[in-house]
Motif scaffolding. Structure first.
Motif, PDB file in Angstrom:
ATOM      1  N   ASP A  54       0.822  -1.217   0.000  1.00 34.94           N
ATOM      2  CA  ASP A  54       0.000   0.000   0.000  1.00 34.94           C
ATOM      3  C   ASP A  54       0.854   1.264   0.000  1.00 34.94           C
ATOM      4  O   ASP A  54       0.342   2.368   0.153  1.00 34.94           O
ATOM      5  CB  ASP A  54      -0.939   0.012   1.208  1.00 34.94           C
ATOM      6  N   GLY A  55       2.180   1.118  -0.165  1.00 39.12           N
ATOM      7  CA  GLY A  55       3.042   2.272  -0.335  1.00 39.12           C
ATOM      8  C   GLY A  55       3.703   2.775   0.927  1.00 39.12           C
ATOM      9  O   GLY A  55       4.503   3.714   0.872  1.00 39.12           O
ATOM     10  N   ARG A  56       3.386   2.199   2.079  1.00 40.67           N
ATOM     11  CA  ARG A  56       3.966   2.708   3.317  1.00 40.67           C
ATOM     12  C   ARG A  56       5.382   2.201   3.505  1.00 40.67           C
ATOM     13  O   ARG A  56       5.696   1.065   3.187  1.00 40.67           O
ATOM     14  CB  ARG A  56       3.107   2.300   4.513  1.00 40.67           C
ATOM     15  N   CYS A  57       6.207   3.076   4.038  1.00 40.59           N
ATOM     16  CA  CYS A  57       7.586   2.699   4.322  1.00 40.59           C
ATOM     17  C   CYS A  57       7.630   1.932   5.635  1.00 40.59           C
ATOM     18  O   CYS A  57       7.117   2.399   6.648  1.00 40.59           O
ATOM     19  CB  CYS A  57       8.449   3.957   4.435  1.00 40.59           C
ATOM     20  N   ILE A  58       8.231   0.769   5.621  1.00 43.57           N
ATOM     21  CA  ILE A  58       8.299  -0.030   6.846  1.00 43.57           C
ATOM     22  C   ILE A  58       9.730  -0.484   7.070  1.00 43.57           C
ATOM     23  O   ILE A  58      10.470  -0.720   6.128  1.00 43.57           O
ATOM     24  CB  ILE A  58       7.377  -1.267   6.787  1.00 43.57           C
ATOM     25  N   SER A  59      10.140  -0.586   8.327  1.00 40.02           N
ATOM     26  CA  SER A  59      11.421  -1.188   8.628  1.00 40.02           C
ATOM     27  C   SER A  59      11.239  -2.693   8.648  1.00 40.02           C
ATOM     28  O   SER A  59      10.132  -3.197   8.773  1.00 40.02           O
ATOM     29  CB  SER A  59      11.946  -0.676   9.973  1.00 40.02           C
ATOM     30  N   LEU A  60      12.330  -3.390   8.508  1.00 44.14           N
ATOM     31  CA  LEU A  60      12.178  -4.814   8.228  1.00 44.14           C
ATOM     32  C   LEU A  60      11.691  -5.651   9.408  1.00 44.14           C
ATOM     33  O   LEU A  60      11.106  -6.688   9.195  1.00 44.14           O
ATOM     34  CB  LEU A  60      13.496  -5.372   7.685  1.00 44.14           C
ATOM     35  N   LEU A  61      11.924  -5.214  10.631  1.00 42.73           N
ATOM     36  CA  LEU A  61      11.241  -5.881  11.734  1.00 42.73           C
ATOM     37  C   LEU A  61      10.391  -4.833  12.427  1.00 42.73           C
ATOM     38  O   LEU A  61      10.836  -4.142  13.328  1.00 42.73           O
ATOM     39  CB  LEU A  61      12.199  -6.546  12.723  1.00 42.73           C
ATOM     40  N   LYS A  62       9.211  -4.707  11.960  1.00 41.26           N
ATOM     41  CA  LYS A  62       8.267  -3.705  12.464  1.00 41.26           C
ATOM     42  C   LYS A  62       7.076  -4.454  13.023  1.00 41.26           C
ATOM     43  O   LYS A  62       6.255  -4.983  12.283  1.00 41.26           O
ATOM     44  CB  LYS A  62       7.853  -2.796  11.317  1.00 41.26           C
ATOM     45  N   ILE A  63       7.001  -4.531  14.321  1.00 42.27           N
ATOM     46  CA  ILE A  63       5.977  -5.369  14.926  1.00 42.27           C
ATOM     47  C   ILE A  63       5.341  -4.684  16.133  1.00 42.27           C
ATOM     48  O   ILE A  63       5.883  -3.732  16.688  1.00 42.27           O
ATOM     49  CB  ILE A  63       6.558  -6.718  15.399  1.00 42.27           C
ATOM     50  N   LEU A  64       4.187  -5.214  16.507  1.00 40.59           N
ATOM     51  CA  LEU A  64       3.570  -4.855  17.777  1.00 40.59           C
ATOM     52  C   LEU A  64       3.934  -5.922  18.797  1.00 40.59           C
ATOM     53  O   LEU A  64       4.081  -7.090  18.457  1.00 40.59           O
ATOM     54  CB  LEU A  64       2.048  -4.807  17.649  1.00 40.59           C
ATOM     55  N   MET A  65       4.054  -5.510  20.042  1.00 35.24           N
ATOM     56  CA  MET A  65       4.225  -6.508  21.106  1.00 35.24           C
ATOM     57  C   MET A  65       2.925  -7.294  21.241  1.00 35.24           C
ATOM     58  O   MET A  65       2.928  -8.510  21.437  1.00 35.24           O
ATOM     59  CB  MET A  65       4.580  -5.828  22.415  1.00 35.24           C
ATOM     60  N   THR A  66       1.803  -6.597  21.124  1.00 38.22           N
ATOM     61  CA  THR A  66       0.502  -7.256  21.137  1.00 38.22           C
ATOM     62  C   THR A  66      -0.511  -6.397  20.416  1.00 38.22           C
ATOM     63  O   THR A  66      -0.354  -5.171  20.335  1.00 38.22           O
ATOM     64  CB  THR A  66       0.010  -7.513  22.576  1.00 38.22           C
ATOM     65  N   ASN A  67      -1.546  -7.030  19.873  1.00 36.68           N
ATOM     66  CA  ASN A  67      -2.643  -6.242  19.318  1.00 36.68           C
ATOM     67  C   ASN A  67      -3.873  -6.302  20.223  1.00 36.68           C
ATOM     68  O   ASN A  67      -4.952  -5.880  19.831  1.00 36.68           O
ATOM     69  CB  ASN A  67      -2.982  -6.687  17.897  1.00 36.68           C
ATOM     70  N   PHE A  68      -3.695  -6.847  21.442  1.00 34.41           N
ATOM     71  CA  PHE A  68      -4.722  -6.649  22.459  1.00 34.41           C
ATOM     72  C   PHE A  68      -4.668  -5.183  22.873  1.00 34.41           C
ATOM     73  O   PHE A  68      -3.567  -4.610  23.011  1.00 34.41           O
ATOM     74  CB  PHE A  68      -4.439  -7.509  23.698  1.00 34.41           C
ATOM     75  N   CYS A  69      -5.803  -4.551  23.111  1.00 31.80           N
ATOM     76  CA  CYS A  69      -5.786  -3.145  23.500  1.00 31.80           C
ATOM     77  C   CYS A  69      -7.048  -2.808  24.288  1.00 31.80           C
ATOM     78  O   CYS A  69      -8.141  -3.294  23.960  1.00 31.80           O
ATOM     79  CB  CYS A  69      -5.687  -2.245  22.267  1.00 31.80           C
ATOM     80  N   SER A  81     -13.048  -3.405  20.586  1.00 33.41           N
ATOM     81  CA  SER A  81     -14.297  -3.973  20.062  1.00 33.41           C
ATOM     82  C   SER A  81     -14.116  -4.695  18.731  1.00 33.41           C
ATOM     83  O   SER A  81     -15.082  -5.230  18.187  1.00 33.41           O
ATOM     84  CB  SER A  81     -15.329  -2.846  19.889  1.00 33.41           C
ATOM     85  N   SER A  82     -12.883  -4.719  18.209  1.00 34.28           N
ATOM     86  CA  SER A  82     -12.633  -5.384  16.934  1.00 34.28           C
ATOM     87  C   SER A  82     -12.580  -6.893  17.134  1.00 34.28           C
ATOM     88  O   SER A  82     -12.173  -7.387  18.195  1.00 34.28           O
ATOM     89  CB  SER A  82     -11.305  -4.887  16.344  1.00 34.28           C
ATOM     90  N   ASP A  83     -12.968  -7.632  16.101  1.00 38.43           N
ATOM     91  CA  ASP A  83     -12.941  -9.094  16.207  1.00 38.43           C
ATOM     92  C   ASP A  83     -11.735  -9.700  15.490  1.00 38.43           C
ATOM     93  O   ASP A  83     -11.777 -10.854  15.066  1.00 38.43           O
ATOM     94  CB  ASP A  83     -14.232  -9.688  15.649  1.00 38.43           C
ATOM     95  N   VAL A  84     -10.676  -8.934  15.339  1.00 44.37           N
ATOM     96  CA  VAL A  84      -9.480  -9.459  14.668  1.00 44.37           C
ATOM     97  C   VAL A  84      -8.825 -10.534  15.529  1.00 44.37           C
ATOM     98  O   VAL A  84      -9.019 -10.593  16.746  1.00 44.37           O
ATOM     99  CB  VAL A  84      -8.449  -8.336  14.386  1.00 44.37           C
ATOM    100  N   LYS A  85      -8.052 -11.370  14.902  1.00 38.94           N
ATOM    101  CA  LYS A  85      -7.320 -12.403  15.627  1.00 38.94           C
ATOM    102  C   LYS A  85      -6.240 -11.747  16.478  1.00 38.94           C
ATOM    103  O   LYS A  85      -5.527 -10.846  16.012  1.00 38.94           O
ATOM    104  CB  LYS A  85      -6.674 -13.369  14.627  1.00 38.94           C
ATOM    105  N   ARG A  86      -6.118 -12.176  17.717  1.00 40.44           N
ATOM    106  CA  ARG A  86      -5.189 -11.520  18.651  1.00 40.44           C
ATOM    107  C   ARG A  86      -3.963 -12.396  18.913  1.00 40.44           C
ATOM    108  O   ARG A  86      -4.020 -13.627  18.822  1.00 40.44           O
ATOM    109  CB  ARG A  86      -5.884 -11.236  19.991  1.00 40.44           C
ATOM    110  N   ALA A  87      -2.875 -11.708  19.268  1.00 43.63           N
ATOM    111  CA  ALA A  87      -1.641 -12.413  19.652  1.00 43.63           C
ATOM    112  C   ALA A  87      -0.816 -11.511  20.549  1.00 43.63           C
ATOM    113  O   ALA A  87      -1.048 -10.303  20.618  1.00 43.63           O
ATOM    114  CB  ALA A  87      -0.842 -12.785  18.400  1.00 43.63           C
ATOM    115  N   ARG A  88       0.128 -12.115  21.246  1.00 41.84           N
ATOM    116  CA  ARG A  88       0.983 -11.330  22.142  1.00 41.84           C
ATOM    117  C   ARG A  88       2.353 -11.966  22.243  1.00 41.84           C
ATOM    118  O   ARG A  88       2.467 -13.171  22.501  1.00 41.84           O
ATOM    119  CB  ARG A  88       0.335 -11.242  23.527  1.00 41.84           C
ATOM    120  N   PHE A  89       3.389 -11.163  22.016  1.00 43.59           N
ATOM    121  CA  PHE A  89       4.761 -11.603  22.235  1.00 43.59           C
ATOM    122  C   PHE A  89       5.160 -11.343  23.675  1.00 43.59           C
ATOM    123  O   PHE A  89       4.699 -10.380  24.304  1.00 43.59           O
ATOM    124  CB  PHE A  89       5.731 -10.806  21.354  1.00 43.59           C
TER     125      PHE A  89
END
Length: 422
Positions: A54-69, A81-89
């Motif tokens: 989609d054109g965004r500049c990203i660094s090669l290891l660009k991650i979230l620690m978790t997408n729980f919020c 309130s989102s129903d996305v799949k969750r994970a946590r490092f």
């Protein structure tokens, strides 16, 4: 510690994808002294970048620690309130991923953000734990960019800057009214307070380093922020005025503009379609004019046209609205006047100023500098005859200099990104 790589792989698929919406991942401006026995690239400019589809500049290891919020920001795919799949490092997993990816030459740095777990301070402590472990236990000297979690305490923000090259507190929206509508748990005041604390400590660290040989560094690559574009009705004028204010008050290295990306099951308040990526590009060009060309944000838009034009770049648009300021004589004009000529970049203006004591500059000289004459020739007087300058007041001048409608070239964009010429 035993790492289960198949589990990590599944988490990585979720949390790397979740991080792509954060655009503030530039890594320029940092230098770190290599220590004996350390690992990692110490050259800040050597960090590898990549571009998402989609054109965004990203660094090669660009991650979230978790997408729980715990927050429910309507524009965010990771809202509670989102129903996305969750994970946590765990912090240990991120450390191992960073080291293993580096050893395989996949990455040269880490960009780490996170959803908010339980509280802002608890989340910020975990992010700091990752950076501290990489620096102290593993002597990792590559680039680290930590996101400042909204609402974190000053004590933790100051700790983050000790281990990270760059920190960033996202303002998200240009005005509080937009945040009230989309992210009522966040405030502009909260973000700017964090920016102020970071800016103050950066200056203190610089002064300490002048006085003391081993004074600790603090976020040597400075701070950045990000604004989402197109999720609300805020105009480019409002966005640029906010950016200019942030640059002046908090010495930001960059304000990143991220075009809103429609998310699954989005709130009815949000636009259904994607905003034009050209708008995002025009905002970056206008931002460049404010930072390096001495433009004021209020010059780039008007009350009648509060948004930047999409068909021409902001400097050409300004020149067309202010034809009384042209033509300028390239052999006598000031640096500030030359910088306002469409097509004249900062580096070429410096070259022109260096040439002037030795020769009278002609249109041929301008062409040899690879300045786009199609835009510039109507606005300049040179030593030789330039008949196009008499068309500066022509009614069809915009049509004459407007770029042709064609598929954008990656090579043109790359050249513009390197030279910064507008």
């Amino acid at each position: 510690m035993t790492i289960k790589w198949d589990v990590l792989k599944s988490k990585l698929a979720i949390l790397a994808d979740a991080a792509k919406y954060d655009a503030s991942c530039s890594s320029s401006g940092s230098q770190r002294k290599r220590e004996n026995g350390g690992m990692g690239n110490v050259e800040g400019m050597g960090i590898c970048h990549s571009y998402a589809p989609d054109g965004r500049c990203i660094s090669l290891l660009k991650i979230l620690m978790t997408n729980f919020c715990i927050f429910d920001c309507k524009y965010c795919v990771n809202r509670v309130s989102s129903d996305v799949k969750r994970a946590r490092f765990t912090p240990e997993e991120i450390v191992q991923l960073t080291l293993e990816f580096y050893r395989r030459n996949y990455i040269e740095g880490l960009f780490l953000s996170s959803g908010i777990i339980n509280s802002s301070d608890e989340t910020m402590e975990l992010l700091i734990q990752v950076a501290k472990s990489l620096r102290i236990e593993h002597k990792f000297q590559g680039y680290i960019h930590l996101k400042v979690v909204a609402g974190s305490s000053q004590e933790l923000i100051l700790k983050a800057g000790l281990w990270a090259d760059r920190v960033s507190a996202n303002i998200e929206m240009p005005v509080q009214e937009d945040l009230n509508a989309l992210a009522p748990a966040k405030t502009i005041k909260e973000a700017t307070t964090s920016m102020d604390q970071i800016a103050t400590r950066v200056e203190e660290a610089k002064e300490d380093q002048k006085k003391f040989f081993k004074a600790p560094r603090f976020a040597p690559a400075g701070q950045t922020t990000q604004m989402i574009v197109g999720a609300t009705e805020s105009t480019d004028s409002v966005i640029l005025h906010q950016s200019q204010d942030l640059y002046k008050k908090y010495s930001l290295r960059r304000v990143y503009y991220s075009a809103y990306s429609p998310i699954p099951h989005a709130d009815a308040f949000l636009p259904r379609g994607e905003p034009s990526l050209v708008r995002e590009n025009r905002l970056y060009q206008a931002d460049w004019l404010v930072r390096f060309y001495k433009f004021d944000a209020k010059e780039l838009t008007s009350t009648d046209a509060p948004n930047l034009p999409l068909d021409i770049d902001p400097k050409t648009a300004w020149a067309l609205r202010n034809r009384h300021a042209f033509p300028v004589n390239v052999n006598t004009a000031s640096r500030e006047e030359l910088l306002r000529v469409p097509g004249f970049g900062v580096k070429n203006v410096e070259r022109i100023l260096q040439m002037r004591p030795f020769r009278r500059i002609t249109l041929l000289d301008i062409g040899k500098l690879r300045i786009p004459l199609k835009r510039a020739k109507y606005f300049i007087i040179t030593q030789d005859h330039n008949p196009d300058v008499y068309l500066v007041d022509a009614n069809d001048l915009k049509e004459r200099i407007k770029p042709e409608d064609k598929q954008l070239s990656l090579f043109d964009v790359k050249l513009s990104a390197v030279s910064g010429d507008l």
